[in-house]
Write a protein that holds these residues in place. Structure first.
Motif, PDB file in Angstrom:
ATOM      1  N   ARG A  40       0.846  -1.183   0.000  1.00  0.00           N
ATOM      2  CA  ARG A  40       0.000   0.000   0.000  1.00  0.00           C
ATOM      3  C   ARG A  40       0.888   1.242   0.000  1.00  0.00           C
ATOM      4  N   SER A  41       0.269   2.389  -0.243  1.00  0.00           N
ATOM      5  CA  SER A  41       1.018   3.640  -0.359  1.00  0.00           C
ATOM      6  C   SER A  41       1.877   3.948   0.865  1.00  0.00           C
ATOM      7  N   TYR A  66       1.099   1.517 -10.565  1.00  0.00           N
ATOM      8  CA  TYR A  66       0.252   1.102  -9.441  1.00  0.00           C
ATOM      9  C   TYR A  66      -1.036   0.507  -9.974  1.00  0.00           C
ATOM     10  N   LYS A  68      -5.160   0.212  -8.711  1.00  0.00           N
ATOM     11  CA  LYS A  68      -6.131   0.723  -7.761  1.00  0.00           C
ATOM     12  C   LYS A  68      -7.252  -0.304  -7.608  1.00  0.00           C
ATOM     13  N   ILE A  72      -8.021   1.783  -3.017  1.00  0.00           N
ATOM     14  CA  ILE A  72      -6.699   1.616  -2.404  1.00  0.00           C
ATOM     15  C   ILE A  72      -5.677   1.365  -3.502  1.00  0.00           C
ATOM     16  N   PHE A  74      -2.166  -0.015  -4.852  1.00  0.00           N
ATOM     17  CA  PHE A  74      -1.186  -1.051  -4.562  1.00  0.00           C
ATOM     18  C   PHE A  74      -0.034  -0.951  -5.549  1.00  0.00           C
TER      19      PHE A  74
END
Length: 90
Positions: A40-41, A66, A68, A72, A74
């Motif tokens: 996660r961020s 990334y 989404k 969220i 990833f």
């Protein structure tokens, strides 16, 4: 006063053990110490030592791909390692 001497065999065994430990540490460092597949961020910011704004810039300019899912974001282990090692993701 008693002086104990170390044999060549004992030194060789110590050397082999130290070299193995150093190789294990270097192998972990080369892999970034990263074992899980998706992050996660907040985890990525901590790993890279960057701010939320910098991570956002990485997303915007494609520096760090990334995915989404349900709101969220990833990031893949491979993409993070590529970024850490200075490899181009594109």
């Amino acid at each position: 006063m008693k002086i104990d001497f170390v044999s060549r065999e004992e030194l060789a065994a110590l050397k082999a053990e130290l070299l193995k430990e150093i190789k294990d540490i270097l192998k972990e460092k080369v892999n970034g110490g990263i074992s899980q597949q998706w992050f996660r961020s907040a985890d990525v910011r901590k790993l890279l030592g960057i701010s939320a704004g910098t991570l956002q810039n990485f997303r915007i300019n494609g520096t760090l791909p990334y995915r989404k899912v349900g709101g969220i974001m990833f990031y893949s282990r491979a993409d993070i390692l590529d970024l850490m090692q200075g490899r181009d993701n594109g």
